[in-house]
Design an enzyme around this catalytic site. Structure first.
Site, mmCIF file in Angstrom:
data_model
loop_
_atom_site.group_PDB
_atom_site.id
_atom_site.type_symbol
_atom_site.label_atom_id
_atom_site.label_comp_id
_atom_site.label_asym_id
_atom_site.label_seq_id
_atom_site.Cartn_x
_atom_site.Cartn_y
_atom_site.Cartn_z
ATOM 1 N N SER A 158 9.692 -15.021 -23.173
ATOM 2 C CA SER A 158 8.931 -14.183 -22.235
ATOM 3 C C SER A 158 7.935 -14.980 -21.414
ATOM 4 O O SER A 158 7.296 -15.926 -21.901
ATOM 5 C CB SER A 158 8.182 -13.124 -23.050
ATOM 6 O OG SER A 158 7.181 -12.519 -22.263
ATOM 7 N N GLU A 165 5.154 -13.962 -20.841
ATOM 8 C CA GLU A 165 3.862 -13.784 -21.521
ATOM 9 C C GLU A 165 3.433 -15.071 -22.224
ATOM 10 O O GLU A 165 2.250 -15.273 -22.487
ATOM 11 C CB GLU A 165 3.953 -12.648 -22.542
ATOM 12 C CG GLU A 165 3.857 -11.266 -21.940
ATOM 13 C CD GLU A 165 2.487 -10.961 -21.334
ATOM 14 O OE1 GLU A 165 1.494 -10.975 -22.073
ATOM 15 O OE2 GLU A 165 2.426 -10.741 -20.119
ATOM 16 N N TYR A 175 1.633 -10.779 -29.511
ATOM 17 C CA TYR A 175 3.036 -10.770 -29.062
ATOM 18 C C TYR A 175 3.400 -12.110 -28.431
ATOM 19 O O TYR A 175 4.417 -12.727 -28.778
ATOM 20 C CB TYR A 175 3.245 -9.631 -28.049
ATOM 21 C CG TYR A 175 4.545 -9.725 -27.272
ATOM 22 C CD1 TYR A 175 5.746 -9.295 -27.820
ATOM 23 C CD2 TYR A 175 4.572 -10.257 -25.978
ATOM 24 C CE1 TYR A 175 6.944 -9.387 -27.102
ATOM 25 C CE2 TYR A 175 5.759 -10.357 -25.256
ATOM 26 C CZ TYR A 175 6.944 -9.917 -25.827
ATOM 27 O OH TYR A 175 8.121 -10.007 -25.114
HETATM 28 P P1 NDP Z 1 12.700 -2.877 -25.767
HETATM 29 O O1 NDP Z 1 11.360 -2.654 -26.362
HETATM 30 O O2 NDP Z 1 13.252 -1.888 -24.796
HETATM 31 O O3 NDP Z 1 13.783 -3.027 -26.943
HETATM 32 C C1 NDP Z 1 13.469 -3.696 -28.125
HETATM 33 C C2 NDP Z 1 14.630 -3.560 -29.085
HETATM 34 O O4 NDP Z 1 14.296 -4.209 -30.318
HETATM 35 C C3 NDP Z 1 14.980 -2.108 -29.459
HETATM 36 O O5 NDP Z 1 16.374 -2.006 -29.579
HETATM 37 C C4 NDP Z 1 14.309 -1.950 -30.798
HETATM 38 O O6 NDP Z 1 14.872 -0.930 -31.589
HETATM 39 C C5 NDP Z 1 14.582 -3.310 -31.398
HETATM 40 N N1 NDP Z 1 13.738 -3.636 -32.535
HETATM 41 C C6 NDP Z 1 12.392 -3.544 -32.633
HETATM 42 N N2 NDP Z 1 11.982 -3.945 -33.840
HETATM 43 C C7 NDP Z 1 13.094 -4.297 -34.537
HETATM 44 C C8 NDP Z 1 13.329 -4.773 -35.840
HETATM 45 N N3 NDP Z 1 12.329 -4.968 -36.707
HETATM 46 N N4 NDP Z 1 14.600 -5.046 -36.218
HETATM 47 C C9 NDP Z 1 15.622 -4.831 -35.362
HETATM 48 N N5 NDP Z 1 15.462 -4.359 -34.126
HETATM 49 C C10 NDP Z 1 14.214 -4.100 -33.713
HETATM 50 O O7 NDP Z 1 12.669 -4.335 -25.114
HETATM 51 P P2 NDP Z 1 13.452 -4.892 -23.828
HETATM 52 O O8 NDP Z 1 14.853 -4.453 -23.880
HETATM 53 O O9 NDP Z 1 12.641 -4.644 -22.616
HETATM 54 O O10 NDP Z 1 13.356 -6.462 -24.091
HETATM 55 C C11 NDP Z 1 14.353 -7.156 -24.847
HETATM 56 C C12 NDP Z 1 13.777 -8.455 -25.379
HETATM 57 O O11 NDP Z 1 13.340 -9.263 -24.295
HETATM 58 C C13 NDP Z 1 12.563 -8.297 -26.282
HETATM 59 O O12 NDP Z 1 12.610 -9.325 -27.244
HETATM 60 C C14 NDP Z 1 11.380 -8.529 -25.351
HETATM 61 O O13 NDP Z 1 10.258 -8.997 -26.074
HETATM 62 C C15 NDP Z 1 11.954 -9.582 -24.442
HETATM 63 N N6 NDP Z 1 11.434 -9.626 -23.089
HETATM 64 C C16 NDP Z 1 11.434 -8.499 -22.313
HETATM 65 C C17 NDP Z 1 11.025 -8.552 -21.005
HETATM 66 C C18 NDP Z 1 11.007 -7.349 -20.139
HETATM 67 O O14 NDP Z 1 10.366 -7.407 -19.077
HETATM 68 N N7 NDP Z 1 11.694 -6.270 -20.481
HETATM 69 C C19 NDP Z 1 10.583 -9.837 -20.408
HETATM 70 C C20 NDP Z 1 10.654 -10.958 -21.319
HETATM 71 C C21 NDP Z 1 11.071 -10.841 -22.606
HETATM 72 P P3 NDP Z 1 14.425 0.626 -31.422
HETATM 73 O O15 NDP Z 1 15.213 1.150 -30.256
HETATM 74 O O16 NDP Z 1 14.802 1.221 -32.720
HETATM 75 O O17 NDP Z 1 12.948 0.631 -31.150
HETATM 76 P P1 GDR Z 2 3.584 -6.629 -19.925
HETATM 77 O O1 GDR Z 2 4.039 -5.193 -19.392
HETATM 78 O O2 GDR Z 2 2.359 -6.580 -20.729
HETATM 79 O O3 GDR Z 2 3.590 -7.532 -18.715
HETATM 80 O O4 GDR Z 2 4.780 -7.000 -20.913
HETATM 81 P P2 GDR Z 2 3.247 -3.825 -19.227
HETATM 82 O O5 GDR Z 2 4.050 -3.002 -18.293
HETATM 83 O O6 GDR Z 2 2.884 -3.234 -20.542
HETATM 84 O O7 GDR Z 2 1.866 -4.288 -18.526
HETATM 85 C C1 GDR Z 2 1.851 -4.906 -17.248
HETATM 86 C C2 GDR Z 2 0.416 -4.952 -16.727
HETATM 87 O O8 GDR Z 2 -0.017 -3.612 -16.415
HETATM 88 C C3 GDR Z 2 -1.330 -3.453 -16.889
HETATM 89 N N1 GDR Z 2 -1.609 -2.024 -17.116
HETATM 90 C C4 GDR Z 2 -1.002 -1.238 -18.011
HETATM 91 N N2 GDR Z 2 0.016 -1.502 -18.886
HETATM 92 C C5 GDR Z 2 0.467 -0.485 -19.665
HETATM 93 N N3 GDR Z 2 1.485 -0.700 -20.497
HETATM 94 N N4 GDR Z 2 -0.082 0.768 -19.610
HETATM 95 C C6 GDR Z 2 -1.105 1.074 -18.753
HETATM 96 O O9 GDR Z 2 -1.584 2.206 -18.729
HETATM 97 C C7 GDR Z 2 -1.578 0.029 -17.908
HETATM 98 N N5 GDR Z 2 -2.535 -0.050 -16.947
HETATM 99 C C8 GDR Z 2 -2.542 -1.290 -16.470
HETATM 100 C C9 GDR Z 2 -1.388 -4.289 -18.164
HETATM 101 O O10 GDR Z 2 -2.734 -4.545 -18.539
HETATM 102 C C10 GDR Z 2 -0.594 -5.515 -17.729
HETATM 103 O O11 GDR Z 2 -1.431 -6.424 -17.093
HETATM 104 C C11 GDR Z 2 6.141 -6.757 -20.559
HETATM 105 C C12 GDR Z 2 6.911 -6.479 -21.867
HETATM 106 O O12 GDR Z 2 8.215 -6.071 -21.537
HETATM 107 C C13 GDR Z 2 6.992 -7.732 -22.719
HETATM 108 O O13 GDR Z 2 7.862 -7.488 -23.828
HETATM 109 C C14 GDR Z 2 7.565 -8.871 -21.875
HETATM 110 O O14 GDR Z 2 7.619 -10.052 -22.637
HETATM 111 C C15 GDR Z 2 6.706 -9.070 -20.644
HETATM 112 O O15 GDR Z 2 6.688 -7.861 -19.898
HETATM 113 C C16 GDR Z 2 7.249 -10.167 -19.749
#
Ligand code: NDP
Ligand code: GDR
Length: 368
Positions: A157, A159, A180
């Protein structure tokens, strides 16, 4: 560069015997946003897809129900689901031995940054130690079976860059700002270590934020577009948010899963940043999203301190030149198109929700 045979719909072959038979992918986190898009993508390429799902008191397969085929139709089902958990090493090894995958995509995580401050221990267990469990399961599976062609993808990520200023590339130092992000850094280095120590074909995708109509409803983009839809049809009036000045490099999840797959089709394993190279503040996202339905976000947004984080990541903007050059990847969906896609779907969803509210089936106060 991506070759013709890298395009969706081409036949899959296992690399070691040359026979044309489906490649097998194992996906953790298949029920999440990325898991659902990756499954669709791999099925489209002829893969057999096995997903590990965790037990939940409610069904958690909403994002993949549309591609689920009852396993009693065994000859038709090319996506299969199995119970496992990243906190349970035995389940990971057992399914590897049973499924014999060619590619393993580790997408599972407690993926919410703000929530990771509330559950830091659990986050580290799943996001960091869970990766060692899975890597170790892959390593020992290979040692026991000799299936050394297995390829592993780790969902890293942006992050991890945290407070290091943009543009961020593969050579930018990490400075994580949350439990995280610190856990994802550990996962990144575990993956590099298994590559260097055991010769595992393991890649880290360092993906910047990617969104879609399937994004979890407590991430800021989807929280905004859900609110736009609900406010538009009269189900909600206010939207409570935290820091509006944070800036993110937001792309479309459907584009990003393709980059995951491309990494595993290369001759050598490596790490890649995947990003649009364009950054926008949360305020700019609000402006665009409310603007699509002719509303002014200032009439509805209320700042609530509870959504501020103990430490914030202010500015992310990726430099994805390596992925563009080596993988031949580039994003297809830009910022405006992404916001519109999400708003359009969420206005439709709110309209359907309104029918249920008006009929008395659900409570209008229910909010994501
Ligand atoms: P989601 O939160 O949508 O999905 C996470 C998945 O992980 C779900 O299927 C969840 O299951 C599963 N999960 C959570 N805990 C466990 C566990 N203990 N054992 C097995 N499965 C588990 O995430 P995204 O699809 O958005 O992201 C996918 C991956 O990419 C994650 O690792 C995230 O950190 C990473 N990532 C995401 C980004 C983004 O912008 N979306 C950017 C960079 C990295 P359940 O449905 O049951 O909750
Ligand atoms: P992020 O995504 O932390 O970048 O992680 P998120 O959408 O949660 O936050 C983005 C930015 O928005 C600001 N923010 C808020 N965020 C949330 N969730 N709710 C609010 O009400 C709100 N108001 C302002 C946050 O402070 C932050 O700056 C996502 C996840 O998908 C991670 O798993 C992944 O690794 C990174 O993107 C890349």
């Amino acid at each position: 560069m991506a070759s013709e045979s890298n395009q969706p719909g081409s036949p899959s072959t296992t690399p070691d015997n040359g026979e044309t038979k489906p490649k097998i992918a194992l996906i953790t986190g298949i029920t999440g946003q990325d898991g659902s898009y990756l499954t669709e993508f791999l099925l489209g390429k002829g893969y057999e897809v096995h997903g590990l799902i965790r037990r939940s008191s409610n069904f958690n397969t909403q994002r993949i129900n549309h591609i689920y085929i009852d396993p009693h139709n065994a000859h038709k089902a090319r996506m299969k689901l199995h119970y496992a958990d990243l906190s349970d090493a035995s389940s990971l090894r057992r399914w590897l031995d049973t499924i014999n995958p060619d590619e393993v995509y580790n997408l599972a995580a407690q993926s919410h940054v703000a929530v990771s401050f509330e559950v830091p221990d659990y986050t580290a267990d799943v996001v960091a130690t869970g990766v060692v469990r899975l890597l170790e399961a892959v390593r020992s599976h290979i040692a026991a079976t000799g299936r050394s062609h297995i390829k592993y993808y780790q969902a890293g990520s942006s992050e991890m860059f945290g407070s290091t200023p943009p543009p961020q590339s593969e050579t930018t130092p990490f400075h994580p700002r949350s439990p995280y992000a610190a856990s994802k850094c550990a996962a990144h280095w575990y993956t590099v270590n298994y590559r260097e120590a055991y010769g595992l074909f393991a890649c880290n995708g360092i993906l910047f934020n990617h969104e879609s109509p399937r994004r979890g409803e407590n991430f800021v983009t989807r929280k905004i577009t859900r609110a736009v839809g609900r406010i538009k049809v009269g189900l909600q009036s206010k939207l409570f948010l935290g820091n509006l000045q944070a800036s993110r490099d937001w792309g479309f999840a459907g584009d990003y899963v393709e980059a995951m797959w491309m990494m595993l089709q290369q001759e050598k394993p490596d790490d890649y940043v995947v990003a649009t190279e364009e950054s926008h503040t949360v305020e700019e996202f609000l402006e665009a999203a409310f603007g699509i339905v002719g509303m002014n976000w200032k009439d509805h947004v209320v700042i609530d301190q509870r959504y501020f984080r103990p430490a914030e990541v202010d500015n992310l903007k990726g430099d994805s030149s390596k992925a563009r050059k080596v993988l031949g990847w580039k994003p297809r969906v830009g910022f405006e198109q992404l916001v519109k896609m999400m708003v359009d779907e969420d206005v439709d969803l709110a309209k359907r929700e309104k029918v249920l509210v008006d009929a008395g089936f659900i409570d209008s106060q229910q909010q994501p």
